[in-house]
Design a protein around this motif. Sequence first.
Motif, short mmCIF file in Angstrom:
data_model
loop_
_atom_site.label_atom_id
_atom_site.label_comp_id
_atom_site.label_asym_id
_atom_site.label_seq_id
_atom_site.Cartn_x
_atom_site.Cartn_y
_atom_site.Cartn_z
N ILE A 265 26.32 44.10 43.84
CA ILE A 265 26.24 42.66 44.10
C ILE A 265 26.14 41.88 42.79
CG2 ILE A 265 24.73 40.84 45.00
CD1 ILE A 265 24.21 42.65 47.42
N MET A 266 25.29 42.34 41.88
CA MET A 266 25.15 41.64 40.60
C MET A 266 26.44 41.71 39.78
SD MET A 266 22.22 40.35 40.90
CE MET A 266 22.22 39.56 39.31
N SER A 267 27.15 42.84 39.90
CA SER A 267 28.44 42.98 39.22
C SER A 267 29.45 41.99 39.77
CB SER A 267 28.95 44.41 39.38
OG SER A 267 30.26 44.54 38.87
N ILE A 268 29.45 41.82 41.10
CA ILE A 268 30.37 40.86 41.74
C ILE A 268 30.07 39.45 41.25
CG2 ILE A 268 30.90 39.73 43.94
CD1 ILE A 268 30.51 42.49 45.27
N LEU A 269 28.80 39.06 41.24
CA LEU A 269 28.42 37.72 40.80
C LEU A 269 28.83 37.48 39.35
CD1 LEU A 269 24.84 37.47 42.40
CD2 LEU A 269 27.02 36.72 43.35
N ALA A 270 28.64 38.49 38.51
CA ALA A 270 29.00 38.35 37.10
C ALA A 270 30.51 38.21 36.92
CB ALA A 270 28.48 39.56 36.31
N LYS A 271 31.29 39.01 37.66
CA LYS A 271 32.76 38.93 37.56
C LYS A 271 33.27 37.58 38.06
CE LYS A 271 33.75 43.89 37.85
NZ LYS A 271 34.24 45.00 38.72
N THR A 272 32.67 37.10 39.14
CA THR A 272 33.07 35.80 39.68
C THR A 272 32.83 34.70 38.67
OG1 THR A 272 32.65 36.48 41.97
CG2 THR A 272 32.61 34.12 41.51
N LEU A 273 31.70 34.78 37.97
CA LEU A 273 31.35 33.74 37.01
C LEU A 273 31.98 33.96 35.63
CD1 LEU A 273 27.58 33.28 37.92
CD2 LEU A 273 29.46 31.71 38.42
N SER A 274 32.66 35.08 35.46
CA SER A 274 33.32 35.33 34.17
C SER A 274 34.67 34.62 34.07
CB SER A 274 33.50 36.83 33.96
OG SER A 274 34.45 37.35 34.88
N VAL A 275 35.19 34.17 35.21
CA VAL A 275 36.47 33.44 35.20
C VAL A 275 36.24 32.07 34.57
CG1 VAL A 275 38.33 32.49 36.62
CG2 VAL A 275 37.20 34.61 37.31
N ASP A 276 37.05 31.73 33.57
CA ASP A 276 36.90 30.46 32.86
C ASP A 276 37.46 29.32 33.71
OD1 ASP A 276 36.95 28.29 31.13
OD2 ASP A 276 37.48 29.49 29.38
N HIS A 277 36.58 28.57 34.37
CA HIS A 277 37.03 27.51 35.26
C HIS A 277 37.71 26.37 34.51
CE1 HIS A 277 33.31 25.90 33.72
NE2 HIS A 277 33.43 24.78 34.39
N ARG A 278 37.28 26.13 33.27
CA ARG A 278 37.88 25.05 32.48
C ARG A 278 39.32 25.41 32.09
NH1 ARG A 278 34.53 23.98 27.48
NH2 ARG A 278 35.40 21.87 27.55
N PHE A 279 39.53 26.68 31.70
CA PHE A 279 40.87 27.12 31.33
C PHE A 279 41.80 27.07 32.54
CE2 PHE A 279 43.99 30.63 30.78
CZ PHE A 279 44.65 30.14 29.65
N ALA A 280 41.28 27.48 33.72
CA ALA A 280 42.09 27.44 34.94
C ALA A 280 42.51 26.01 35.27
CB ALA A 280 41.30 28.05 36.10
N CYS A 281 41.60 25.06 35.09
CA CYS A 281 41.92 23.66 35.36
C CYS A 281 42.89 23.11 34.33
CB CYS A 281 40.64 22.82 35.38
SG CYS A 281 39.59 23.14 36.84
N ASN A 282 42.74 23.53 33.08
CA ASN A 282 43.67 23.11 32.02
C ASN A 282 45.09 23.57 32.35
OD1 ASN A 282 41.54 22.04 30.64
ND2 ASN A 282 41.42 23.66 29.11
N GLN A 283 45.22 24.82 32.76
CA GLN A 283 46.53 25.36 33.12
C GLN A 283 47.14 24.60 34.29
OE1 GLN A 283 45.83 29.67 33.62
NE2 GLN A 283 47.26 29.96 31.93
#
Length: 527
Positions: A265-283
């Motif tokens: 569960i902690m690994s899932i939460l960390a992977k989910t939050l490792s995605v750069d939301h700012r970069f995704a929005c920039n793209q």
Amino acid sequence: MGKVRKTKARKVKNAVVSEESNEEEQLSNDSKENAVQTILDQLQGASVEEKYCGLQTLAMFIEIPENIDEVINQGLVKVAAPLLLDPASSVRNASSGMLRNLSAVKLDICDSLMDQDIMTPLTCYFHEHAESWIPDPISKSRDEDIDTFVQCVNLLLNLCESSDLAVKYVGQSRILDILPRYLDMSLFGIDIVAAVLQCLFVVVEDNPLAMEKIKSNCQKQLQTLIYLEGTDPSQLLIKTLSAGVIINTHGGKLTTLPIEMINQIMSILAKTLSVDHRFACNQLSSQVPLKNTSGKMEDPPKIKDAQILDKQIKAVIQMLDAQQSAIEIIANICSDEDGDDINSDSSSENNEIDEEICQNGNGTLLTEDKLPPEVLEALVNFEVFQRVWARTEMPAQNVVMILKDYEGSQLICKKLQSLQTRALLCVNNMISSLPNASLGGVNGIYKIWVDAGKLVFKQREENLNLLESATAVMRAALDKIKLRDSDKASDISLFNDLAISDIEIMLTGIRQCEVPEIRSNLIRMIS
């Protein structure tokens, strides 16, 4: 004489304007009443076309905030809600979409919907249309039926978030026996499974009856979902929500789970939050069509390009939903409720023992000592705090403006604001729960205080939820910065760069602030 004439002229003119204004207001009210009556007549019509037209008109009518009270006061919900059970799939779909949108306006509206007995037709919808339904690949109304189900689940979610009575209704119905069957990804697909998980995530929390039902009905399915392979936004959303439901079925106590599952569960939460939301929005902003000075799109996307863009927007929304869910889970993990539960026996003898156990060598009570060791270790090893803190940063202002200008991506801007606010609330909990070393030491905590202050005092945001959460972080950071023998000099030097003008900005903020919670945070921080 001239002055008298001028005065009279002004009086006559004002009287005319006043009369015109009253007439316009009367016409507006008459027009609104006529529109409501027309909608009522259509909703009660005999033909599918009439009912569908009435629902479509009502959906447009509630887009204007000033019309909401009229809709509620005239009892339109009582007429529209039973159409969730209409034989025509198009009418059911239009009714579910309109009611879901209405429930999302604000929490007060959900109370009004409950007063108008929306739960009766909504519960009947699940009993009559969802107990054995499976999407038919060759049905002409397949996509429509899927959307109706998703809208009804989201409507139920909104009602349960704001009303304990709605949660009670759900517990007394067969809904919690019906929804688990929709967790089969191969049969129902991402959209349905995600909607059901989001609803269960809310309904199960602090609800013993729901906990037991979901445990007995779908515990194995939930465990299967958290071990899904893949890291695209839709899969991260499913795994994160499944983790949240599992934790909630155990009363929010992560430590009651096997250590292997805790780490997963902690690994899932960390992977989910490792995605750069700012970069995704920039793209995404580079793909969104721009508007010219007249407000029209310079180069509207063609049908195929529009479909590709819609998929990209959906992926970003799923990513933001996953990250917000992850943050909510972590905030609950780092709250002090477990500690309070452990000490539920409030006898003075037990309190004295707890204080003695939780005190360090210097006689200081440390809140992080109450966090279970295995949970603390996982939070530190997966660098969860750093990942949550990164979510407090918004994309560049020009990126946000581009996304806001395009109708298809406007929802992303709202979700970004919500993510930022929830992240700050989570940071507030984590500051209190984690040791200084995991927060970058005293200097790192001071930097958090400064950065949160920029949100409060420099940007002058009108978002009161953001201001309240940011000031809470500032106060928590200052509480965390304690004078200790080992680093007393470092603590004192932290504020050397703080000028009188900075204090004056804070004092001005206190004077101008009209929200008691924010004022309280600012005053305690200054003192």
